[in-house]
Write a protein that holds these residues in place. Structure first.
Motif, PDB file in Angstrom:
ATOM      1  N   ALA A 270       0.862  -1.235   0.059  1.00 22.52           N
ATOM      2  CA  ALA A 270       0.033   0.068   0.015  1.00 22.52           C
ATOM      3  C   ALA A 270       0.921   1.363   0.112  1.00 22.52           C
ATOM      4  O   ALA A 270       0.626   2.314  -0.776  1.00 22.52           O
ATOM      5  CB  ALA A 270      -0.997  -0.109   1.341  1.00 22.52           C
ATOM      6  N   ILE A 271       2.128   1.169   0.730  1.00 21.50           N
ATOM      7  CA  ILE A 271       2.857   2.514   0.992  1.00 21.50           C
ATOM      8  C   ILE A 271       3.532   2.506  -0.610  1.00 21.50           C
ATOM      9  O   ILE A 271       3.638   3.741  -1.225  1.00 21.50           O
ATOM     10  CB  ILE A 271       3.831   2.304   1.865  1.00 21.50           C
ATOM     11  N   GLN A 272       3.808   1.495  -1.195  1.00 21.12           N
ATOM     12  CA  GLN A 272       4.592   1.770  -2.464  1.00 21.12           C
ATOM     13  C   GLN A 272       3.541   1.982  -3.409  1.00 21.12           C
ATOM     14  O   GLN A 272       3.904   2.989  -4.293  1.00 21.12           O
ATOM     15  CB  GLN A 272       5.127   0.208  -2.964  1.00 21.12           C
ATOM     16  N   ASN A 273       2.153   1.726  -3.426  1.00 17.54           N
ATOM     17  CA  ASN A 273       1.060   2.390  -4.430  1.00 17.54           C
ATOM     18  C   ASN A 273       1.008   3.794  -4.000  1.00 17.54           C
ATOM     19  O   ASN A 273       0.880   4.468  -5.048  1.00 17.54           O
ATOM     20  CB  ASN A 273      -0.446   1.567  -4.109  1.00 17.54           C
ATOM     21  N   ALA A 274       0.949   4.208  -2.805  1.00 17.92           N
ATOM     22  CA  ALA A 274       0.808   5.485  -2.557  1.00 17.92           C
ATOM     23  C   ALA A 274       1.930   6.325  -3.031  1.00 17.92           C
ATOM     24  O   ALA A 274       1.675   7.245  -3.492  1.00 17.92           O
ATOM     25  CB  ALA A 274       1.020   5.822  -1.036  1.00 17.92           C
ATOM     26  N   LEU A 275       3.221   5.788  -3.078  1.00 19.89           N
ATOM     27  CA  LEU A 275       4.173   6.539  -3.914  1.00 19.89           C
ATOM     28  C   LEU A 275       4.423   6.616  -5.376  1.00 19.89           C
ATOM     29  O   LEU A 275       4.837   7.316  -6.015  1.00 19.89           O
ATOM     30  CB  LEU A 275       5.672   5.896  -3.265  1.00 19.89           C
ATOM     31  N   ASP A 276       3.740   5.445  -6.006  1.00 22.82           N
ATOM     32  CA  ASP A 276       3.890   5.061  -7.331  1.00 22.82           C
ATOM     33  C   ASP A 276       2.768   5.188  -8.120  1.00 22.82           C
ATOM     34  O   ASP A 276       2.765   5.324  -9.343  1.00 22.82           O
ATOM     35  CB  ASP A 276       4.352   3.750  -7.328  1.00 22.82           C
ATOM     36  N   LEU A 277       1.547   4.987  -7.520  1.00 19.14           N
ATOM     37  CA  LEU A 277       0.154   5.175  -8.191  1.00 19.14           C
ATOM     38  C   LEU A 277      -0.305   6.422  -8.309  1.00 19.14           C
ATOM     39  O   LEU A 277      -0.149   7.146  -7.045  1.00 19.14           O
ATOM     40  CB  LEU A 277      -0.529   4.058  -7.886  1.00 19.14           C
ATOM     41  N   PRO A 278      -1.335   6.552  -9.142  1.00 18.29           N
ATOM     42  CA  PRO A 278      -2.153   8.070  -8.820  1.00 18.29           C
ATOM     43  C   PRO A 278      -3.181   7.713  -7.643  1.00 18.29           C
ATOM     44  O   PRO A 278      -3.352   6.741  -7.595  1.00 18.29           O
ATOM     45  CB  PRO A 278      -3.214   7.990 -10.235  1.00 18.29           C
ATOM     46  N   PRO A 279      -3.318   8.801  -6.926  1.00 13.29           N
ATOM     47  CA  PRO A 279      -4.080   8.519  -5.715  1.00 13.29           C
ATOM     48  C   PRO A 279      -5.634   7.755  -5.843  1.00 13.29           C
ATOM     49  O   PRO A 279      -5.511   6.709  -4.942  1.00 13.29           O
ATOM     50  CB  PRO A 279      -4.612  10.144  -5.031  1.00 13.29           C
ATOM     51  N   ASP A 280      -6.113   8.135  -6.893  1.00 14.02           N
ATOM     52  CA  ASP A 280      -7.588   7.241  -6.753  1.00 14.02           C
ATOM     53  C   ASP A 280      -7.104   5.567  -7.011  1.00 14.02           C
ATOM     54  O   ASP A 280      -7.664   4.684  -6.369  1.00 14.02           O
ATOM     55  CB  ASP A 280      -8.224   7.509  -8.112  1.00 14.02           C
ATOM     56  N   ALA A 281      -6.026   5.147  -7.853  1.00 14.52           N
ATOM     57  CA  ALA A 281      -5.851   3.862  -7.895  1.00 14.52           C
ATOM     58  C   ALA A 281      -5.101   3.393  -6.690  1.00 14.52           C
ATOM     59  O   ALA A 281      -5.472   2.169  -6.239  1.00 14.52           O
ATOM     60  CB  ALA A 281      -4.637   3.836  -9.079  1.00 14.52           C
ATOM     61  N   ALA A 282      -4.509   4.098  -5.917  1.00 12.73           N
ATOM     62  CA  ALA A 282      -3.728   3.672  -4.326  1.00 12.73           C
ATOM     63  C   ALA A 282      -5.211   3.597  -3.462  1.00 12.73           C
ATOM     64  O   ALA A 282      -4.903   2.594  -2.796  1.00 12.73           O
ATOM     65  CB  ALA A 282      -2.771   4.720  -4.162  1.00 12.73           C
ATOM     66  N   LEU A 283      -5.842   4.431  -3.692  1.00 11.60           N
ATOM     67  CA  LEU A 283      -7.133   4.264  -2.549  1.00 11.60           C
ATOM     68  C   LEU A 283      -7.957   2.993  -2.908  1.00 11.60           C
ATOM     69  O   LEU A 283      -8.207   2.102  -1.954  1.00 11.60           O
ATOM     70  CB  LEU A 283      -8.091   5.677  -2.966  1.00 11.60           C
ATOM     71  N   THR A 284      -8.265   2.721  -4.374  1.00 14.29           N
ATOM     72  CA  THR A 284      -8.921   1.347  -4.693  1.00 14.29           C
ATOM     73  C   THR A 284      -8.303   0.333  -4.194  1.00 14.29           C
ATOM     74  O   THR A 284      -8.741  -0.466  -3.704  1.00 14.29           O
ATOM     75  CB  THR A 284      -8.974   1.621  -6.206  1.00 14.29           C
ATOM     76  N   ALA A 285      -7.009   0.347  -4.373  1.00 11.30           N
ATOM     77  CA  ALA A 285      -5.947  -0.755  -3.885  1.00 11.30           C
ATOM     78  C   ALA A 285      -6.169  -0.873  -2.460  1.00 11.30           C
ATOM     79  O   ALA A 285      -6.209  -2.310  -2.009  1.00 11.30           O
ATOM     80  CB  ALA A 285      -4.493  -0.625  -4.554  1.00 11.30           C
ATOM     81  N   GLU A 286      -5.851  -0.079  -1.654  1.00 13.81           N
ATOM     82  CA  GLU A 286      -6.064   0.168  -0.350  1.00 13.81           C
ATOM     83  C   GLU A 286      -7.410  -0.674   0.333  1.00 13.81           C
ATOM     84  O   GLU A 286      -7.328  -1.469   0.863  1.00 13.81           O
ATOM     85  CB  GLU A 286      -5.654   1.581   0.312  1.00 13.81           C
ATOM     86  N   ARG A 287      -8.278  -0.138  -0.520  1.00 15.60           N
ATOM     87  CA  ARG A 287      -9.771  -0.717  -0.034  1.00 15.60           C
ATOM     88  C   ARG A 287      -9.778  -2.166  -0.214  1.00 15.60           C
ATOM     89  O   ARG A 287     -10.329  -2.712   0.657  1.00 15.60           O
ATOM     90  CB  ARG A 287     -10.797   0.217  -0.462  1.00 15.60           C
TER      91      ARG A 287
END
Ligand code: T1G
Length: 659
Positions: free
Chosen positions: A233-250
């Motif tokens: 999730a932290i790597q997503n936050a750093l590498d992905l657009p926020p919406d994509a990171a949010l979707t992945a987190e959920r």
């Protein structure tokens, strides 16, 4: 009504009142959604202050709701709405802003905290990750390294550290609510700060170090899934657009929430809070404790004295003579020096705590003690004598507590003039660090004394498990049972390093043989000799440990035990121990067999669960969950497995389901 809105000259006060910890329950989420609609529609409102009644800000999502079907508005969706408000929201944080509580504060435009407030994302301790945007927003507000540390450890930070990290905007100088309203007035008419989701993630300063930290967390996680999901999730936050990171987190949150590891950790969460909810204490008020006497300034006594000082009690330490008392006081000071060095107490507090300690050999120094704990030599006669001296100088209502780890507390109580005032407080060493405190309940103890002992334990921030009177109470009795089983396996074909490896791979912090080497083999040797007279001759007896002790190999302190310690600390398999074990198997005519790790753990768990059931049947423990709490907090049974009794129950339920 969980959420109310009042207006004060252009500033809307949104107040959450959802005891005991203002969890973001469904009613709170509905109330906040309504409050948002109301403040957005009201032209007289220029800014909003969000605060909570009672002892804390929002302490997270309501963990009790996790087992139920989700109810809208889901917290992540509600927080997006707040974040999109046209008027500034100011979070006024006191007590603890934890989990969904901190995530809510992150969606406010500003954050103020009281000086003693704590802020954290402890979801990993429930086998989860922050599921309402915390993994995406936090690295957009504070450094990635700090965000990773907060989320992967789950440890809260102080308001001071939060300010330093940029997590909050201000620490209230005086009254939090007053300061928050003043702050809100000061930003009226100013442009709203950019939302966290619209900001770029704050990249790690040293990528290599950051990657190394991620690997360390993954390695430490072992079989646990939540830490690995947090890394992703932290790597997503750093590498992905926020919406994509949010979707992945959920998605990751939903997977973890339905995972057996989270179910187990939620079981432990509630089990730890239910251990002292017993009918006999329903309407019993604990007495006030201010001054604690400690008899015995050895390792345990000094640890207990330090624990009491650190929790704000005055302590009188009594030893057999002034020299011994001074040595005991020096041990206590050394512990407080350690707390100072680690930044856990300020220099001023360190000075204040030492001033609250008095040490001597004169029992009359105990005259003002509200409770006296004896931590002297483990001999029944010595303890009975100590309590006679204490009784002669203290008030009739002073409580007498014994720290014995296995002696019969009823025999200690019955030797006093008033057994109703005697209780067992079994600390685990080191007493100022170990969370578990077994409160041993003798037959004659009064309800008020029991309630007061529990209250003292909670003041010491201990996790209390109530135990009846038996040899070893709960945790040590179960440990003795699986230690015996492991010794049987040595004769049957396993080697100490096979067993210890299986145990650490299962998630225990240390194998039983390394643990015994660390504690000293002479401790269990003394226990076996003590029990020899009453030992059931039909019970299998393993001589290996005794033979090691007879050779003077007492463990790490002598350089050899079950392992060799050439450098004084690294445990290395010892071929001479292997030879001794093989010879013992041969002497007993046992044909040795191979042991797979799974089989080793199956036998260990079975020994734990069998002894646990006996403890339940004898009424020593109130319920199976208490046994889980004891084993997790005394011997590091992995929380994400729920405890030995939880595992038995789950396996039984699964067995039924798959039958
Ligand atoms: N939900 C429901 N009940 C809770 C609760 C919670 N989050 N926290 C505490 N309680 C109950 C607890 O069971 C006890 O109940 C009472 O409150 C007092 O608790 C979306 C998904 C806040 C520091 O993990 O750390 O948010 O026994 O004895 O010692 O990403 O409670 O009185 O009936 O512990 O003063 C994250 C857990 C949730 C915080 C107070 N939050 N709580 O300590 O009191 S997941 C947490 C604590 C989440 C989001 C994710 C502590 C405390 P009862 P207590 P305390």
């Amino acid at each position: 009504m969980s959420v109310t809105v009042t207006c004060d000259n252009g500033i809307a006060l949104v107040t959450i009142d959802n005891p005991p910890v203002n969890a973001a329950s469904h009613s709170v989420r509905l109330g906040l959604e309504q409050a948002l609609r109301q403040t957005e529609a009201d032209d007289t409102v220029n800014a909003v202050v969000l605060h909570c009644m009672g002892r804390t800000f929002i302490a997270g999502a309501d963990v009790k709701e996790f087992g139920q079907p989700p109810q809208d508005p889901a917290l992540p969706d509600l927080l997006l709405q707040i974040e999109g408000a046209s008027k500034p929201w100011v979070a006024a944080i006191h007590g603890s802003a934890l989990g969904g509580g901190l995530e809510t504060a992150l969606c406010c435009h500003y954050r103020l905290a009281a000086a003693e407030a704590k802020l954290g994302l402890p979801e990993v301790q429930l086998g989860l990750l922050p599921g309402a945007g915390g993994t995406v927003r936090l690295p957009r507000l504070i450094a990635a390294e700090r965000a990773l540390n907060m989320i992967s450890t789950g440890k809260p930070v102080s308001a001071q550290l939060a300010l330093q990290d940029g997590l909050i905007d201000k620490i209230a100088a005086g009254d939090l609510l007053h300061d928050a309203v003043q702050f809100a007035r000061s930003i009226v008419g100013k442009a709203l700060p950019p939302t966290l989701l619209s900001r770029p993630a704050i990249k790690p300063k040293d990528t290599a170090a950051f990657e190394a930290e991620l690997s360390k967390i993954a390695q430490k996680a072992g079989a646990q899934d939540a830490p690995k999901a947090i890394i992703q999730a932290i790597q997503n936050a750093l590498d992905l657009p926020p919406d994509a990171a949010l979707t992945a987190e959920r998605r990751a949150f939903q997977i973890l929430r339905s995972h057996p590891q989270s179910a187990a950790m939620r079981h432990v969460f509630f089990a730890e809070r239910n251990t002292t909810k017993i009918d006999r204490l329903k309407d019993v008020a604990p007495r006030k404790i201010s001054t604690v006497g400690v008899i015995g300034g050895g390792t345990m006594g000094a640890g207990i004295a330090a624990a009491c000082l650190l929790s704000g009690f005055a302590v009188t330490l009594i030893e057999r003579d002034q020299n011994a008392a001074n040595q005991g006081a020096a041990r206590v000071k050394a512990t407080l020096d350690g707390s100072l060095k680690r930044g856990m107490i300020s220099p001023a507090k360190h000075t204040h705590l030492l001033a609250a300690l008095s040490a001597g050999a004169d029992y009359t120094m105990l005259a003002d003690a509200d409770l006296v704990i004896e931590a002297v030599f483990e001999d029944l006669g010595v303890k009975q004598q100590v309590f006679k001296h204490v009784e002669a100088v203290v008030r009739p209502d002073t409580i007498l507590a014994t720290n014995t780890s296995y002696l019969d507390v009823n025999s200690i109580a019955d030797a006093t003039g008033d057994p109703s005032r005697v209780i067992g407080l079994h600390f685990f060493s080191p007493a100022h660090i170990m969370k578990l405190l077994e409160v041993v309940v003798p037959t004659a103890v009064s309800d008020a004394v029991l309630a007061t002992a529990i209250s003292l334990a909670k003041s010491l921030r201990k996790i209390v498990v109530l135990s009846g009177v038996c040899d070893g109470f709960i945790a040590n009795r179960i440990m003795s049972a699986y230690r015996r089983e492991c010794e049987y396996m040595l004769e049957d074909g396993a080697l100490p390093w096979d067993i210890d490896t299986a145990m650490t791979e299962f998630g225990l912090p240390m194998g039983i043989f390394q643990m015994q080497d660390l504690a000293g083999l002479d401790i269990s040797w003394a226990m076996r000799k003590r029990q020899a007279a009453t030992r059931d001759p039909s019970l299998r007896y393993v001589d290996i440990g005794d033979k090691l002790c007879e050779q003077g190999h007492l463990g790490r302190k002598t350089g050899r035990g079950y392992y060799r310690y050439e450098d004084g600390k690294t445990a290395r398999p010892d071929p001479e121990v292997e030879a001794l074990i093989l010879a013992e198997s041969k002497r007993k005519g046992i044909t040795r067999q191979g042991f797979a790790a799974a089989e080793i753990m199956a036998r260990i768990l079975s020994a734990m669960q069998t002894e646990g059931q006996r403890i339940l049947d004898e009424g020593i423990a109130h319920n199976a969950a208490d046994i889980d709490v004891a084993m997790i907090n005394a011997y590091g049974f992995p929380r994400w497995r729920g405890g030995p009794m939880y595992m038995a129950d789950t396996q039984a339920r699964l067995g039924k389901d798959t039958a």
